[in-house]
Design a protein around this motif. Structure first.
Motif, PDB file in Angstrom:
ATOM      1  N   UNK A 564      39.057  10.814  21.944  1.00  0.00           N
ATOM      2  CA  UNK A 564      37.801  10.063  21.902  1.00  0.00           C
ATOM      3  C   UNK A 564      37.845   8.856  22.829  1.00  0.00           C
ATOM      4  N   UNK A 565      38.897   8.043  22.731  1.00  0.00           N
ATOM      5  CA  UNK A 565      38.942   6.763  23.444  1.00  0.00           C
ATOM      6  C   UNK A 565      39.846   6.775  24.674  1.00  0.00           C
ATOM      7  N   UNK A 566      40.539   7.888  24.915  1.00  0.00           N
ATOM      8  CA  UNK A 566      41.417   7.958  26.077  1.00  0.00           C
ATOM      9  C   UNK A 566      42.570   6.980  25.954  1.00  0.00           C
ATOM     10  N   UNK A 567      42.820   6.215  27.019  1.00  0.00           N
ATOM     11  CA  UNK A 567      43.927   5.257  27.031  1.00  0.00           C
ATOM     12  C   UNK A 567      43.449   3.838  26.731  1.00  0.00           C
ATOM     13  N   UNK A 568      42.152   3.704  26.391  1.00  0.00           N
ATOM     14  CA  UNK A 568      41.602   2.363  26.191  1.00  0.00           C
ATOM     15  C   UNK A 568      41.410   1.998  24.734  1.00  0.00           C
ATOM     16  N   UNK A 569      40.704   0.890  24.534  1.00  0.00           N
ATOM     17  CA  UNK A 569      40.437   0.387  23.199  1.00  0.00           C
ATOM     18  C   UNK A 569      39.152   0.963  22.618  1.00  0.00           C
ATOM     19  N   UNK A 570      38.841   0.522  21.380  1.00  0.00           N
ATOM     20  CA  UNK A 570      37.696   1.066  20.662  1.00  0.00           C
ATOM     21  C   UNK A 570      36.430   0.259  20.881  1.00  0.00           C
ATOM     22  N   UNK A 571      36.525  -0.869  21.593  1.00  0.00           N
ATOM     23  CA  UNK A 571      35.360  -1.717  21.752  1.00  0.00           C
ATOM     24  C   UNK A 571      35.088  -2.496  20.474  1.00  0.00           C
ATOM     25  N   UNK A 572      33.841  -2.844  20.247  1.00  0.00           N
ATOM     26  CA  UNK A 572      33.474  -3.580  19.036  1.00  0.00           C
ATOM     27  C   UNK A 572      33.182  -2.598  17.908  1.00  0.00           C
ATOM     28  N   UNK A 573      33.713  -2.913  16.719  1.00  0.00           N
ATOM     29  CA  UNK A 573      33.486  -2.013  15.595  1.00  0.00           C
ATOM     30  C   UNK A 573      33.491  -2.797  14.283  1.00  0.00           C
ATOM     31  N   UNK A 574      32.891  -2.173  13.273  1.00  0.00           N
ATOM     32  CA  UNK A 574      32.855  -2.756  11.932  1.00  0.00           C
ATOM     33  C   UNK A 574      34.037  -2.277  11.115  1.00  0.00           C
ATOM     34  N   UNK A 575      34.422  -3.080  10.164  1.00  0.00           N
ATOM     35  CA  UNK A 575      35.459  -2.689   9.216  1.00  0.00           C
ATOM     36  C   UNK A 575      35.146  -3.344   7.874  1.00  0.00           C
ATOM     37  N   UNK A 576      35.761  -2.852   6.843  1.00  0.00           N
ATOM     38  CA  UNK A 576      35.557  -3.405   5.492  1.00  0.00           C
ATOM     39  C   UNK A 576      36.813  -4.143   5.052  1.00  0.00           C
ATOM     40  N   UNK A 577      36.609  -5.150   4.210  1.00  0.00           N
ATOM     41  CA  UNK A 577      37.738  -5.908   3.676  1.00  0.00           C
ATOM     42  C   UNK A 577      37.353  -6.428   2.295  1.00  0.00           C
ATOM     43  N   UNK A 578      38.332  -6.880   1.563  1.00  0.00           N
ATOM     44  CA  UNK A 578      38.105  -7.434   0.228  1.00  0.00           C
ATOM     45  C   UNK A 578      38.153  -8.953   0.301  1.00  0.00           C
ATOM     46  N   UNK A 579      37.054  -9.567  -0.100  1.00  0.00           N
ATOM     47  CA  UNK A 579      36.976 -11.030  -0.134  1.00  0.00           C
ATOM     48  C   UNK A 579      37.700 -11.494  -1.398  1.00  0.00           C
ATOM     49  N   UNK A 580      38.807 -12.176  -1.203  1.00  0.00           N
ATOM     50  CA  UNK A 580      39.620 -12.587  -2.361  1.00  0.00           C
ATOM     51  C   UNK A 580      38.942 -13.664  -3.199  1.00  0.00           C
ATOM     52  N   UNK A 581      37.959 -14.345  -2.609  1.00  0.00           N
ATOM     53  CA  UNK A 581      37.271 -15.403  -3.365  1.00  0.00           C
ATOM     54  C   UNK A 581      36.501 -14.833  -4.541  1.00  0.00           C
ATOM     55  N   UNK A 582      35.817 -13.727  -4.293  1.00  0.00           N
ATOM     56  CA  UNK A 582      35.033 -13.143  -5.382  1.00  0.00           C
ATOM     57  C   UNK A 582      35.382 -11.672  -5.623  1.00  0.00           C
ATOM     58  N   UNK A 583      36.447 -11.213  -4.938  1.00  0.00           N
ATOM     59  CA  UNK A 583      36.947  -9.847  -5.126  1.00  0.00           C
ATOM     60  C   UNK A 583      35.865  -8.791  -4.871  1.00  0.00           C
ATOM     61  N   UNK A 584      35.117  -8.971  -3.772  1.00  0.00           N
ATOM     62  CA  UNK A 584      34.071  -8.014  -3.422  1.00  0.00           C
ATOM     63  C   UNK A 584      34.364  -7.414  -2.054  1.00  0.00           C
ATOM     64  N   UNK A 585      33.796  -6.182  -1.838  1.00  0.00           N
ATOM     65  CA  UNK A 585      33.941  -5.505  -0.546  1.00  0.00           C
ATOM     66  C   UNK A 585      32.886  -6.023   0.417  1.00  0.00           C
ATOM     67  N   UNK A 586      33.319  -6.394   1.596  1.00  0.00           N
ATOM     68  CA  UNK A 586      32.412  -6.894   2.612  1.00  0.00           C
ATOM     69  C   UNK A 586      32.729  -6.240   3.951  1.00  0.00           C
ATOM     70  N   UNK A 587      31.794  -6.354   4.879  1.00  0.00           N
ATOM     71  CA  UNK A 587      31.994  -5.803   6.226  1.00  0.00           C
ATOM     72  C   UNK A 587      32.046  -6.926   7.239  1.00  0.00           C
ATOM     73  N   UNK A 588      32.750  -6.677   8.289  1.00  0.00           N
ATOM     74  CA  UNK A 588      32.838  -7.643   9.387  1.00  0.00           C
ATOM     75  C   UNK A 588      32.943  -6.879  10.697  1.00  0.00           C
ATOM     76  N   UNK A 589      32.763  -7.563  11.785  1.00  0.00           N
ATOM     77  CA  UNK A 589      32.831  -6.952  13.108  1.00  0.00           C
ATOM     78  C   UNK A 589      33.992  -7.565  13.882  1.00  0.00           C
ATOM     79  N   UNK A 590      34.674  -6.681  14.594  1.00  0.00           N
ATOM     80  CA  UNK A 590      35.795  -7.140  15.414  1.00  0.00           C
ATOM     81  C   UNK A 590      35.761  -6.411  16.745  1.00  0.00           C
ATOM     82  N   UNK A 591      36.223  -7.086  17.759  1.00  0.00           N
ATOM     83  CA  UNK A 591      36.298  -6.461  19.068  1.00  0.00           C
ATOM     84  C   UNK A 591      37.746  -6.169  19.409  1.00  0.00           C
ATOM     85  N   UNK A 592      37.978  -4.885  19.753  1.00  0.00           N
ATOM     86  CA  UNK A 592      39.320  -4.484  20.189  1.00  0.00           C
ATOM     87  C   UNK A 592      39.586  -5.148  21.537  1.00  0.00           C
TER      88      UNK A 592
END
Length: 735
Positions: A564-592
């Motif tokens: 899919x990505x060849x020898x390069x990075x994935x670009x900008x993408x969303x991911x999920x994480x757990x917010x430890x403050x309130x223990x909820x699932x949230x999404x964020x964006x990160x750039x490879x």
């Protein structure tokens, strides 16, 4: 003086022949002749052996040891015939005689044996005896008898001549006539009901009188010379054509294909793609394939009237590297001999032989052009066509698998060059003859007939020249479970959608490494998941707790990611994480931070998508080339012209007919892929192992070219295939 002497001899001979009907040499009139009787055993004779270990022993040219099958009455009827008398030494032509319907009489209740009466021209026989180079040693001569049952008009002209069509009959003393080639046309059909063309299965040598005077005993129709019985000539001379000779056994020039539905529920449907959980394949079907159409491809347009065989001409027995005319003539009506396989994919001496067809030279040329070492190429040019030079497939085949350019596509609805059949209609056809067969094999239905098609080498067994069967299947998705993932639900909804749509506007499916994805977005998501990126939050300001996300670990070496990505990075993408403050699932964006690969499949798809996913243009071509080049198979939705099937996702399965299976996938054996006359090939698809080839060649990373070997380790279907001497080889097909 020699010329004058020859003329005088000719004049004397003419004087003798003109002495009248009481002359020892008989009358000259071509309407006068000597009568003969000949017994014929048809290929359905119930006295046939059930095995054919020694093809010569039972009078059949087949090397099959799978038993025999009794033909239908209309496959064995004889309405007329032509009988040829030839010199036993070299099959030099002596005389020919037509046998009309009134001169044929069945001698068995099942009409498996006939006796034929006719007459040879007295003038032709006299000419033969006058031109003998030496006196016969005994009181008899040996001659070969050839018989053509139900001759076509073309064959009748070829043997008997036709002044209106400017066709000259064979000249006496020549033997080239045995290499006669027929053409399959609507007017020269060799498998019309009650009129199947049949010829000698083997050479039939008989004894005939040693002098023309002895033939004078048989100028009365009520007293014919018996070519299959005992003749008392007088003076103690007995010509016995019965003991060890008898009836002449004939075989059909055509072959037959039978078919049965071997699916579990008898609905042509097979479980193909299964749900995976934690990379483990379950037994839960995700996508099924229903076979809906079938077509025979690469049907030879020409055929030898008489069967021909040849021994391999190389030391390893891998094929016929050269075949001079003498060797070709020597192989007429010789039996097919079996190859002795060693159980390891090889074969042992003594070698078997090769059935030879009329197109062997052209087939060698096609192999030399399209094989990996030939002048052809399997690589695609920029416009999606093969770069190899054009081949004249349509001149040599009815229903050619490839277009002359080497492209497979059969997408022109108005010009179906494969002449397809509905599977459901084929199994409504006429029953095969189940005599002596198991209950399973009684389900076979007669499908269609074919000309002989054999390959003169092991390596030359390629898709461009072999006879095969194309199956067209449609994807069907079972209802997914409520807790199924997004891709599974989207996949089922797309596959089961019956509404009208478009190939580029509807969801496109992508298959990779045994997985099927609905839309490129799901492919990209799966590739990101496979990368298993480990992300952590890095605090930049301890007072405000502001910071950033960064990738600490990622697997860029797995096959899906690289595709899919060849020898390069994935670009900008969303991911999920757990917010430890309130223990909820949230999404964020990160750039490879790794730079993207501009030549990757994902980059090509993105450029095409941002341009509106147009069905034509350089961006579409670049997208497909990049995606397919990374081993993705693309399936686009289309409409079948039959309203019963309508819109959906279709794919093709290709099966190359096996004649002499060596039992090893991936290793081709001699005469493994062929169609040989007077054999019934019984086909049944027993299993489908994977999704088939897409209908558009440019969507297929595994598309065949004319030079693709018939034997493939990547088995798409399992096919049971038995071949018997009609006679049957049964081929169980697994895709």
């Amino acid at each position: 003086m020699a010329a004058i002497a020859a003329m005088m001899l000719g004049a004397c001979s003419d004087d003798k022949l003109s002495d009248g009907p009481d002359s020892p040499n008989g009358p000259v009139d071509n309407d006068e002749g000597v009568y003969f009787a000949l017994n014929i055993d048809l290929p359905n004779a119930r006295s046939s052996r059930s095995t054919t270990i020694d093809p010569g022993e039972n009078g059949s040219g087949s090397a099959s040891d799978s038993g025999t099958e009794i033909g239908k009455d209309y496959e064995n009827a004889v309405n007329e015939a032509i009988v040829i008398l030839a010199n036993a030494n070299a099959n030099e032509f002596i005389a020919a005689a037509p046998v009309n319907a009134g001169d044929l009489n069945a001698t068995s209740a099942d009409k498996s044996s006939y006796v034929a009466h006719s007459k040879f021209s007295k003038a032709d026989l006299t000419s033969f005896y006058n031109n003998l180079s030496e006196e016969p040693e005994g009181r008899t001569l040996k001659a070969n008898i050839f018989i053509f049952c139900n001759p076509t008009g073309e064959l009748r002209d070829y043997i008997l001549g036709n002044t209106e069509n400017n066709v000259t009959a064979p000249k006496q003393g020549t033997n080239e006539w045995v290499n006669g080639i027929g053409n399959l046309t609507s007017s020269s059909n060799i498998w019309s009901k009650n009129s199947f063309l049949m010829t000698n299965a083997l050479i039939a040598t008989r004894e005939i009188p040693s002098t023309i005077e002895q033939w004078n005993l048989f100028t009365d129709e009520s007293n014919p010379f018996k070519l299959s019985e005992v003749n008392n000539i007088g003076d103690g001379t007995v010509i016995d054509n019965k003991d060890g000779r008898g009836a002449i056994k004939v075989e059909r020039v055509a072959a037959r294909f039978d078919f049965r539905d071997a699916s579990e529920n008898k609905d042509f449907t097979y479980n193909v793609v299964f749900l995976k959980e934690n990379d483990v394949t379950t037994e839960i079907p995700l996508v099924n394939i229903q076979l809906q159409k079938m077509a025979l491809v690469n049907l030879n347009k020409t055929f030898y009237y008489l069967p021909h065989v040849a021994d391999p001409t190389d030391e390893k027995g891998t094929g016929i590297t050269s075949l001079d005319n003498a060797n070709l003539l020597a192989g007429v009506c010789k039996p097919e001999t079996k190859w002795l396989f060693d159980g390891k994919g090889g074969y042992n001496e003594p070698f078997g032989n090769y059935m030879v067809d009329a197109d062997r030279i052209w087939k060698n040329d096609i192999y030399n052009k399209w094989s990996p070492n030939g002048s052809g190429s399997s690589e695609d040019s920029e416009d999606g066509t093969t770069a190899a030079p054009s081949s004249d497939f349509d001149k040599h085949f009815n229903y050619p698998f490839f277009q002359n350019s080497g492209i497979i596509d059969n997408n022109n609805i108005s010009n179906d060059r494969w002449a397809t059949y509905l599977c459901s209609e084929v199994v409504k056809g006429e029953n095969n003859n189940p005599n002596g067969w198991t209950a399973e094999n009684q389900d076979y239905k007669i499908w269609r007939y074919a000309t002989e098609n054999t390959i003169p080498s092991i390596a030359g067994q390629i898709n461009g020249v072999s006879t095969g069967v194309v199956f067209k299947g449609k994807m069907i998705a079972p209802q997914p479970a409520e807790d199924a993932d997004e891709n599974t639900k989207a996949l089922a909804a797309a596959i089961n959608n019956t509404a009208a749509g478009g190939s580029y506007t509807d969801p496109i499916l992508y298959a990779f490494a045994g997985n099927l994805y609905c839309t490129w977005e799901n492919v990209r998501k799966a590739a990101m998941d496979a990368a298993d990126a480990q992300i952590k939050f890095v605090v930049d300001n301890q007072q405000t707790m502001e910071g950033h996300w960064e990738i600490t670990e990622i697997n860029r070496e797995n096959s899906l990611y690289k595709a899919v990505f060849g020898t390069g990075g994935m670009g900008e993408f969303e991911f999920t994480y757990t917010d430890t403050a309130d223990n909820t699932q949230k999404t964020a964006t990160i750039k490879d931070e790794k730079e993207t690969d501009a030549n990757s499949a994902n980059a090509a798809w993105t450029a095409w998508a941002e341009d509106g996913k147009k069905s034509e243009g350089t961006l579409k071509d670049a997208f497909k080339k990049a995606v397919v080049g990374n081993k993705f198979t693309i399936y686009q939705r289309s409409q079948d012209p039959n309203p019963k099937f309508g819109w959906g996702y279709y794919c093709y399965y290709y099966y190359w007919n096996r004649h002499n299976d060596n039992g090893f996938n991936g290793i081709m054996g001699p005469m493994e892929f062929a169609v040989v006359r007077n054999n019934v090939y019984k086909l049944a698809v027993t299993k489908i192992n994977r999704l088939g080839h897409p209908r558009i060649s440019e969507n297929d990373p595994d598309k065949p070219t004319p030079g693709t070997n018939d034997e493939d380790e990547s088995v798409y279907i399992d096919v049971t295939s038995e071949v018997l001497p009609w006679v049957v080889r049964v081929n169980n097909i697994e895709f």
